[in-house]
Design an enzyme around this catalytic site. Structure first.
Site, PDB file in Angstrom:
ATOM      1  N   ASP A   8      10.250 -10.939   1.713  1.00 41.96           N
ATOM      2  CA  ASP A   8      10.441 -11.679   3.010  1.00 41.96           C
ATOM      3  C   ASP A   8       9.605 -13.040   2.334  1.00 41.96           C
ATOM      4  OD1 ASP A   8       7.851 -11.280   2.794  1.00 41.96           O
ATOM      5  OD2 ASP A   8       8.013 -10.438   4.975  1.00 41.96           O
ATOM      6  N   HIS A   9       9.420 -13.852   3.361  1.00 48.17           N
ATOM      7  CA  HIS A   9       8.648 -15.251   2.810  1.00 48.17           C
ATOM      8  C   HIS A   9       7.143 -14.917   2.610  1.00 48.17           C
ATOM      9  CE1 HIS A   9       8.060 -13.878   6.852  1.00 48.17           C
ATOM     10  NE2 HIS A   9       6.748 -14.645   7.010  1.00 48.17           N
ATOM     11  N   CYS A  65       6.373  -7.709   0.442  1.00 47.96           N
ATOM     12  CA  CYS A  65       6.080  -8.305   1.644  1.00 47.96           C
ATOM     13  C   CYS A  65       4.786  -8.670   1.787  1.00 47.96           C
ATOM     14  CB  CYS A  65       6.710  -7.727   2.908  1.00 47.96           C
ATOM     15  SG  CYS A  65       5.917  -6.066   3.484  1.00 47.96           S
ATOM     16  N   GLY A  66       4.056  -9.147   2.849  1.00 50.83           N
ATOM     17  CA  GLY A  66       2.867  -9.378   3.055  1.00 50.83           C
ATOM     18  C   GLY A  66       1.869  -8.220   2.733  1.00 50.83           C
ATOM     19  N   THR A  67       2.314  -6.954   3.469  1.00 54.85           N
ATOM     20  CA  THR A  67       1.342  -5.769   3.302  1.00 54.85           C
ATOM     21  C   THR A  67       1.964  -4.758   2.098  1.00 54.85           C
ATOM     22  OG1 THR A  67       2.588  -4.971   5.090  1.00 54.85           O
ATOM     23  CG2 THR A  67       0.546  -5.889   5.735  1.00 54.85           C
ATOM     24  N   GLY A  68       3.320  -5.113   2.110  1.00 54.34           N
ATOM     25  CA  GLY A  68       4.018  -4.024   1.304  1.00 54.34           C
ATOM     26  C   GLY A  68       4.468  -2.895   2.358  1.00 54.34           C
ATOM     27  N   GLY A  70       6.060  -3.111   5.795  1.00 61.14           N
ATOM     28  CA  GLY A  70       7.248  -3.274   6.694  1.00 61.14           C
ATOM     29  C   GLY A  70       8.601  -2.991   5.819  1.00 61.14           C
ATOM     30  N   HIS A  98       6.329  12.596  -9.763  1.00 51.93           N
ATOM     31  CA  HIS A  98       6.515  13.810  -8.536  1.00 51.93           C
ATOM     32  C   HIS A  98       7.517  13.456  -7.529  1.00 51.93           C
ATOM     33  CE1 HIS A  98       2.164  15.448  -9.082  1.00 51.93           C
ATOM     34  NE2 HIS A  98       2.882  15.566 -10.368  1.00 51.93           N
ATOM     35  N   ARG A 132       9.296  21.709 -10.193  1.00 53.31           N
ATOM     36  CA  ARG A 132       8.906  22.057  -8.974  1.00 53.31           C
ATOM     37  C   ARG A 132       9.206  21.096  -7.981  1.00 53.31           C
ATOM     38  NH1 ARG A 132       4.092  20.536 -11.423  1.00 53.31           N
ATOM     39  NH2 ARG A 132       2.367  19.573  -9.989  1.00 53.31           N
ATOM     40  N   HIS A 133       9.219  19.887  -8.486  1.00 57.69           N
ATOM     41  CA  HIS A 133       9.475  18.691  -7.639  1.00 57.69           C
ATOM     42  C   HIS A 133      10.732  18.336  -7.159  1.00 57.69           C
ATOM     43  CE1 HIS A 133       5.401  17.688  -8.447  1.00 57.69           C
ATOM     44  NE2 HIS A 133       5.618  17.778  -9.844  1.00 57.69           N
TER      45      HIS A 133
HETATM   46  C1  RB5 Z   1       5.076 -11.370   7.610  1.00 59.93           C
HETATM   47  O1  RB5 Z   1       4.151 -12.181   8.293  1.00 59.93           O
HETATM   48  C2  RB5 Z   1       4.387  -9.871   7.640  1.00 59.93           C
HETATM   49  O2  RB5 Z   1       4.674  -9.416   8.965  1.00 59.93           O
HETATM   50  C3  RB5 Z   1       5.505  -9.046   6.678  1.00 59.93           C
HETATM   51  O3  RB5 Z   1       5.444  -9.808   5.478  1.00 59.93           O
HETATM   52  C4  RB5 Z   1       5.030  -7.715   6.271  1.00 59.93           C
HETATM   53  O4  RB5 Z   1       3.742  -7.669   5.967  1.00 59.93           O
HETATM   54  C5  RB5 Z   1       5.539  -6.777   7.464  1.00 59.93           C
HETATM   55  O5  RB5 Z   1       4.965  -5.658   6.863  1.00 59.93           O
END
Ligand code: RB5
Length: 143
Positions: A8-9, A65-68, A70, A98, A132-133
């Site tokens: 995403d952005h 994404c921002g956090t990885g 979503g 695994h 086993r995996h």
């Molecule tokens: C965008 O602002 C942010 O919500 C997205 O990149 C992500 O972190 C969502 O999980």
């Protein structure tokens, strides 16, 4: 080997860096977007990359994404996708060994670029151990 990539952005700049590094290392890259830092919806790009992987057009998918979080959640809704967040080097090996992960997710706002680039290499060069995996992997697919 063909790798599909998307973000995403918030992950756009990191995606561009990863894409260039992959091309430099000799991988063929399918860039599923986004193509700028303009606000957009990460599930769209998660699905675009995931579809390339499940169709076999790409062997692996890399998403940011921002956090990885979503974008990873959205990717895992596509049947046949096993996507993990590569928050640590050994974990990155383990999701291949695994879990036979076929996609990897990064949080651009919380990870250092050098760590991400190193983990992409680890991910793409580590094999699934099977054994086993295998049954556990099948249980995920048939859930
Ligand atoms: C965008 O602002 C942010 O919500 C997205 O990149 C992500 O972190 C969502 O999980």
């Amino acid at each position: 080997m063909i790798i599909a990539i998307g973000s995403d952005h918030a992950g756009f700049e990191l995606k561009e860096i990863v894409k260039n590094a992959l091309v430099e290392d000799g991988y063929e890259v399918i860039d599923c977007g986004t193509n700028s830092t303009a606000s957009c919806d990460y599930p769209v790009y998660a699905r675009a990359v995931a579809n390339k992987v499940v169709s076999g057009e790409a062997r692996f998918g890399v998403i940011c994404c921002g956090t990885g979080e979503g974008i990873m959640m959205a990717a895992n809704k596509v049947k046949g996708i096993r996507c993990g967040i590569a928050y640590e080097d050994e974990v990155t090996s383990l999701i291949r060994q695994h879990n036979d992960a076929n996609m990897i997710s990064f949080g651009a706002r919380f990870m250092k670029t050098e760590d991400v680039l190193r983990r992409v290499k680890i991910f793409l060069t580590t094999e699934f151990e099977g054994g086993r995996h295998e049954n556990r992997k099948n249980l995920i697919e048939n859930a």
